[in-house]
Design a protein around this motif. Structure first.
Motif, mmCIF file in Angstrom:
data_model
loop_
_atom_site.group_PDB
_atom_site.id
_atom_site.type_symbol
_atom_site.label_atom_id
_atom_site.label_comp_id
_atom_site.label_asym_id
_atom_site.label_seq_id
_atom_site.Cartn_x
_atom_site.Cartn_y
_atom_site.Cartn_z
ATOM 1 N N VAL A 1 -1.263 10.255 13.064
ATOM 2 C CA VAL A 1 -0.188 11.128 13.105
ATOM 3 C C VAL A 1 -0.674 12.396 12.075
ATOM 4 O O VAL A 1 -0.438 13.555 12.553
ATOM 5 N N TYR A 2 -0.913 12.170 10.805
ATOM 6 C CA TYR A 2 -1.257 12.897 9.923
ATOM 7 C C TYR A 2 -2.430 13.930 10.447
ATOM 8 O O TYR A 2 -2.214 15.199 10.092
ATOM 9 N N LYS A 3 -3.296 13.236 10.842
ATOM 10 C CA LYS A 3 -4.649 14.261 11.327
ATOM 11 C C LYS A 3 -4.181 15.188 12.382
ATOM 12 O O LYS A 3 -4.409 16.329 12.535
ATOM 13 N N GLU A 4 -3.220 14.861 13.348
ATOM 14 C CA GLU A 4 -2.727 15.516 14.624
ATOM 15 C C GLU A 4 -1.882 16.657 13.821
ATOM 16 O O GLU A 4 -2.067 17.872 14.318
ATOM 17 N N ILE A 5 -0.985 16.186 12.741
ATOM 18 C CA ILE A 5 -0.217 17.222 12.296
ATOM 19 C C ILE A 5 -1.261 18.493 11.627
ATOM 20 O O ILE A 5 -0.857 19.455 11.630
ATOM 21 N N ILE B 1 3.796 15.810 3.007
ATOM 22 C CA ILE B 1 3.668 15.092 4.106
ATOM 23 C C ILE B 1 2.941 13.531 3.909
ATOM 24 O O ILE B 1 3.644 12.620 4.302
ATOM 25 N N VAL B 2 1.796 13.358 2.910
ATOM 26 C CA VAL B 2 1.259 12.403 2.705
ATOM 27 C C VAL B 2 2.237 11.468 1.904
ATOM 28 O O VAL B 2 2.567 10.301 1.849
ATOM 29 N N LEU C 1 5.613 11.576 2.099
ATOM 30 C CA LEU C 1 6.619 11.184 2.929
ATOM 31 C C LEU C 1 6.018 9.935 3.867
ATOM 32 O O LEU C 1 6.784 8.849 3.938
ATOM 33 N N PHE C 2 4.757 10.080 4.152
ATOM 34 C CA PHE C 2 4.274 8.918 4.896
ATOM 35 C C PHE C 2 4.121 7.952 4.053
ATOM 36 O O PHE C 2 4.197 6.421 4.455
ATOM 37 N N GLU C 3 3.690 7.730 2.636
ATOM 38 C CA GLU C 3 3.413 6.839 1.905
ATOM 39 C C GLU C 3 4.809 6.014 1.521
ATOM 40 O O GLU C 3 4.840 4.926 1.610
ATOM 41 N N GLU C 4 5.911 6.802 1.585
ATOM 42 C CA GLU C 4 7.003 6.198 1.361
ATOM 43 C C GLU C 4 7.456 5.560 2.599
ATOM 44 O O GLU C 4 7.991 4.371 2.545
ATOM 45 N N GLY C 5 7.422 5.990 3.704
ATOM 46 C CA GLY C 5 7.564 5.407 5.118
ATOM 47 C C GLY C 5 6.879 4.091 5.055
ATOM 48 O O GLY C 5 7.352 3.131 5.393
ATOM 49 N N ALA C 6 5.509 4.324 4.969
ATOM 50 C CA ALA C 6 4.646 3.061 4.918
ATOM 51 C C ALA C 6 5.052 1.955 4.193
ATOM 52 O O ALA C 6 5.197 0.629 4.322
ATOM 53 N N ALA C 7 5.511 2.289 2.858
ATOM 54 C CA ALA C 7 5.991 1.370 1.753
ATOM 55 C C ALA C 7 7.241 0.609 2.133
ATOM 56 O O ALA C 7 7.388 -0.540 1.869
ATOM 57 N N ALA D 1 -9.325 13.817 -3.337
ATOM 58 C CA ALA D 1 -8.230 12.798 -3.925
ATOM 59 C C ALA D 1 -7.077 12.841 -2.677
ATOM 60 O O ALA D 1 -6.554 11.703 -2.304
ATOM 61 N N HIS D 2 -6.963 13.964 -2.083
ATOM 62 C CA HIS D 2 -5.838 14.303 -1.024
ATOM 63 C C HIS D 2 -6.315 13.332 0.256
ATOM 64 O O HIS D 2 -5.819 12.442 0.743
ATOM 65 N N VAL D 3 -7.751 13.433 0.660
ATOM 66 C CA VAL D 3 -8.350 12.631 1.824
ATOM 67 C C VAL D 3 -8.332 11.082 1.441
ATOM 68 O O VAL D 3 -8.152 10.235 2.453
ATOM 69 N N ALA D 4 -8.417 10.856 0.208
ATOM 70 C CA ALA D 4 -8.343 9.540 -0.105
ATOM 71 C C ALA D 4 -7.202 8.831 0.180
ATOM 72 O O ALA D 4 -7.003 7.741 0.628
ATOM 73 N N ARG D 5 -6.153 9.414 -0.016
ATOM 74 C CA ARG D 5 -4.730 9.145 -0.068
ATOM 75 C C ARG D 5 -4.225 8.840 1.466
ATOM 76 O O ARG D 5 -3.711 7.861 1.788
ATOM 77 N N VAL D 6 -4.851 9.837 2.258
ATOM 78 C CA VAL D 6 -4.776 9.648 3.648
ATOM 79 C C VAL D 6 -5.294 8.540 4.172
ATOM 80 O O VAL D 6 -4.768 7.783 5.271
ATOM 81 N N LYS D 7 -6.536 8.342 3.828
ATOM 82 C CA LYS D 7 -7.279 7.063 4.253
ATOM 83 C C LYS D 7 -6.640 6.019 3.939
ATOM 84 O O LYS D 7 -6.890 4.879 4.471
ATOM 85 N N ALA D 8 -6.058 5.927 2.849
ATOM 86 C CA ALA D 8 -5.386 4.670 2.347
ATOM 87 C C ALA D 8 -3.866 4.368 3.164
ATOM 88 O O ALA D 8 -3.393 3.101 3.138
ATOM 89 N N LEU D 9 -3.749 5.290 4.011
ATOM 90 C CA LEU D 9 -2.344 5.241 4.879
ATOM 91 C C LEU D 9 -2.855 4.059 6.206
ATOM 92 O O LEU D 9 -3.673 3.937 6.425
ATOM 93 N N PRO D 10 -1.472 3.515 6.715
ATOM 94 C CA PRO D 10 -1.786 2.662 7.842
ATOM 95 C C PRO D 10 -2.529 3.383 8.977
ATOM 96 O O PRO D 10 -2.352 4.869 8.915
ATOM 97 N N GLN D 11 -3.087 2.985 9.870
ATOM 98 C CA GLN D 11 -3.891 3.491 10.850
ATOM 99 C C GLN D 11 -3.195 4.548 11.549
ATOM 100 O O GLN D 11 -3.275 5.757 11.969
ATOM 101 N N ASP D 12 -1.800 4.070 12.063
ATOM 102 C CA ASP D 12 -0.974 5.084 12.812
ATOM 103 C C ASP D 12 -0.426 6.238 12.143
ATOM 104 O O ASP D 12 -0.488 7.254 12.585
#
Length: 116
Positions: free
Chosen positions: A30-34, A56-57, A59-65, A15-26
């Motif tokens: 960055v998530y994968k590098e972190i 982190i996800v 935070l990234f979801e909020e930023g992307a949104a 489920a976590h990986v699915a959330r990451v894959k739903a994020l924008p490419q950039d």
């Protein structure tokens, strides 16, 4: 750890990986590098589920949104961002250093006691 815990852990990770894959490419990059960085640095709590990584996800979801680019969320120095996340966390390196220090003190005490 029983089989149910293992299955539940895998379910949570997927489920976590699915959330990451739903994020924008950039954000994904960055998530994968972190993630790689944190796995190398080794905060102990990474072994205790996906709490830090999920944060982190989140935070990234909020930023992307809100339409922000990933570097607007993390800052230009992504490693410094990751370090800040774990600055108060105990790492595997900390555990190892404590163990080495403890063993060294024992060995020195043994030598000292034998010299008396």
């Amino acid at each position: 750890m029983n089989i149910r815990d293992i299955i539940e852990g895998k379910r949570e990770w997927r489920a976590h990986v699915a959330r990451v894959k739903a994020l924008p490419q950039d954000y994904q990059i960055v998530y994968k590098e972190i993630q790689k960085y944190l796995f190398k640095v080794g905060p102990v709590e990474l072994n205790e589920g996906t709490g830090l990584l999920s944060g982190i996800v989140d935070l990234f979801e909020e930023g992307a949104a809100s339409g922000k680019g990933v570097l607007e969320v993390t800052g230009r120095d992504v490693a410094a961002f990751a370090d800040e996340l774990i600055k108060d966390s105990k790492t595997h390196t900390d555990n190892w250093q404590e163990s080495v220090g403890k063993e060294t003190r024992k060995a020195i005490k043994k030598v000292t006691d034998n010299q008396k």
